[in-house]
Design a protein around this motif. Structure first.
Motif, PDB file in Angstrom:
ATOM      1  N   SER A   3       0.846  -1.194   0.000  1.00 46.03           N
ATOM      2  CA  SER A   3       0.000   0.000   0.000  1.00 46.03           C
ATOM      3  C   SER A   3       0.885   1.248   0.000  1.00 46.03           C
ATOM      4  CB  SER A   3      -0.895   0.001   1.240  1.00 46.03           C
ATOM      5  OG  SER A   3      -0.119   0.256   2.398  1.00 46.03           O
ATOM      6  N   SER A   4       0.271   2.388  -0.223  1.00 43.44           N
ATOM      7  CA  SER A   4       1.007   3.654  -0.138  1.00 43.44           C
ATOM      8  C   SER A   4       1.629   3.815   1.245  1.00 43.44           C
ATOM      9  CB  SER A   4       0.072   4.837  -0.420  1.00 43.44           C
ATOM     10  OG  SER A   4      -0.406   4.781  -1.734  1.00 43.44           O
ATOM     11  N   TRP A   5       0.887   3.385   2.264  1.00 48.33           N
ATOM     12  CA  TRP A   5       1.405   3.478   3.632  1.00 48.33           C
ATOM     13  C   TRP A   5       2.591   2.555   3.845  1.00 48.33           C
ATOM     14  CZ3 TRP A   5       0.855   7.429   6.497  1.00 48.33           C
ATOM     15  CH2 TRP A   5      -0.281   8.227   6.378  1.00 48.33           C
ATOM     16  N   HIS A   9       6.137   3.961   5.066  1.00 49.10           N
ATOM     17  CA  HIS A   9       6.800   3.475   6.279  1.00 49.10           C
ATOM     18  C   HIS A   9       8.189   2.918   5.972  1.00 49.10           C
ATOM     19  CE1 HIS A   9       2.567   2.935   8.165  1.00 49.10           C
ATOM     20  NE2 HIS A   9       3.055   4.141   8.432  1.00 49.10           N
ATOM     21  N   ARG A  10       8.322   2.217   4.860  1.00 50.96           N
ATOM     22  CA  ARG A  10       9.642   1.688   4.471  1.00 50.96           C
ATOM     23  C   ARG A  10      10.603   2.828   4.124  1.00 50.96           C
ATOM     24  NH1 ARG A  10       6.957  -2.844   0.664  1.00 50.96           N
ATOM     25  NH2 ARG A  10       6.064  -4.099   2.340  1.00 50.96           N
ATOM     26  N   ALA A  14      14.228   3.702   5.888  1.00 49.45           N
ATOM     27  CA  ALA A  14      15.458   3.897   5.111  1.00 49.45           C
ATOM     28  C   ALA A  14      16.075   5.262   5.416  1.00 49.45           C
ATOM     29  CB  ALA A  14      15.168   3.757   3.617  1.00 49.45           C
ATOM     30  N   ILE A  15      15.240   6.288   5.558  1.00 48.33           N
ATOM     31  CA  ILE A  15      15.750   7.618   5.910  1.00 48.33           C
ATOM     32  C   ILE A  15      16.410   7.574   7.281  1.00 48.33           C
ATOM     33  CG2 ILE A  15      15.076   9.981   6.521  1.00 48.33           C
ATOM     34  CD1 ILE A  15      12.893   9.733   4.303  1.00 48.33           C
ATOM     35  N   ASN A  16      15.731   6.985   8.251  1.00 49.36           N
ATOM     36  CA  ASN A  16      16.287   6.933   9.606  1.00 49.36           C
ATOM     37  C   ASN A  16      17.552   6.084   9.686  1.00 49.36           C
ATOM     38  OD1 ASN A  16      14.437   8.706  10.676  1.00 49.36           O
ATOM     39  ND2 ASN A  16      13.060   7.110  11.391  1.00 49.36           N
ATOM     40  N   ALA A  17      17.722   5.149   8.756  1.00 47.59           N
ATOM     41  CA  ALA A  17      18.948   4.350   8.681  1.00 47.59           C
ATOM     42  C   ALA A  17      20.023   5.056   7.847  1.00 47.59           C
ATOM     43  CB  ALA A  17      18.646   2.971   8.090  1.00 47.59           C
ATOM     44  N   VAL A  23      16.554   4.429   0.195  1.00 49.16           N
ATOM     45  CA  VAL A  23      15.685   5.602   0.036  1.00 49.16           C
ATOM     46  C   VAL A  23      15.279   5.733  -1.423  1.00 49.16           C
ATOM     47  CG1 VAL A  23      15.638   8.132   0.070  1.00 49.16           C
ATOM     48  CG2 VAL A  23      16.525   6.890   2.055  1.00 49.16           C
ATOM     49  N   LEU A  24      16.251   5.686  -2.321  1.00 50.13           N
ATOM     50  CA  LEU A  24      15.967   5.866  -3.750  1.00 50.13           C
ATOM     51  C   LEU A  24      15.137   4.731  -4.329  1.00 50.13           C
ATOM     52  CD1 LEU A  24      19.340   7.355  -4.987  1.00 50.13           C
ATOM     53  CD2 LEU A  24      17.185   8.548  -4.515  1.00 50.13           C
ATOM     54  N   ASP A  25      15.229   3.536  -3.757  1.00 51.21           N
ATOM     55  CA  ASP A  25      14.419   2.401  -4.228  1.00 51.21           C
ATOM     56  C   ASP A  25      12.922   2.697  -4.159  1.00 51.21           C
ATOM     57  OD1 ASP A  25      16.586   0.792  -4.838  1.00 51.21           O
ATOM     58  OD2 ASP A  25      16.466  -0.386  -2.981  1.00 51.21           O
ATOM     59  N   TYR A  26      12.521   3.588  -3.266  1.00 41.07           N
ATOM     60  CA  TYR A  26      11.097   3.874  -3.090  1.00 41.07           C
ATOM     61  C   TYR A  26      10.584   4.996  -3.998  1.00 41.07           C
ATOM     62  CZ  TYR A  26      11.700   0.708   0.715  1.00 41.07           C
ATOM     63  OH  TYR A  26      11.997  -0.420   1.442  1.00 41.07           O
TER      64      TYR A  26
END
Length: 147
Positions: A3-5, A9-10, A14-17, A23-26
């Motif tokens: 879902s968009s959510w 969330h993923r 990735a940002i927090n890691a 990040v770019l994968d999304y």
């Protein structure tokens, strides 16, 4: 199918890691990221934007405290952004601000539009004055044009 959510969330994880590849994968290859600091289009520019955040604030972290759960697309979130300014940070006028050691805590919100399992548009909202005040900047007198 995520879902968009799920995607949002993923992305946050990735940002927090500080995992730029994840990040770019999304983001779709032609994604547009809009923020008070400007507009980034495509993976190269979006990567550059996140690199600036991760360099300037090595402990940059997003904490979601409200999600508009009744809205699937866009996924709308309100955040608290925290970090410590220890690295170089690019200012809007092109100068780099050396690390000040100052902590930041900002209120922010964003809307993420997902198409074909990728983020097509990401709109981030925060108060730049709040950020710059926490970094030690004050208001300056503006030159007023006479009429």
């Amino acid at each position: 199918m995520a879902s968009s959510w799920d995607i949002k969330h993923r992305l946050t994880e990735a940002i927090n890691a500080h995992d730029l590849r994840r990040v770019l994968d999304y983001y779709s290859p032609g994604a547009v990221y809009v923020s008070p600091a400007g507009i980034a289009e495509g993976h190269e520019q979006i990567a550059w934007l996140y690199e600036q955040l991760f360099k300037g604030f090595p402990d940059y972290h997003l904490t979601a405290w409200f999600e508009a759960a009744d809205c699937e697309n866009p996924a709308v979130t309100e955040w608290t952004v925290t970090g410590t300014h220890t690295g170089r940070f690019l200012l809007p006028d092109g100068r780099e601000l050396e690390g000040t050691g100052r902590p930041i805590t900002l209120r922010a919100s964003c809307s993420v539009f997902v198409e074909n399992q990728k983020i097509a548009t990401h709109r981030e909202y925060f108060d730049q004055l709040e950020l710059y005040a926490q970094l030690g900047f004050g208001l300056t007198k503006l030159d007023v044009l006479s009429m």
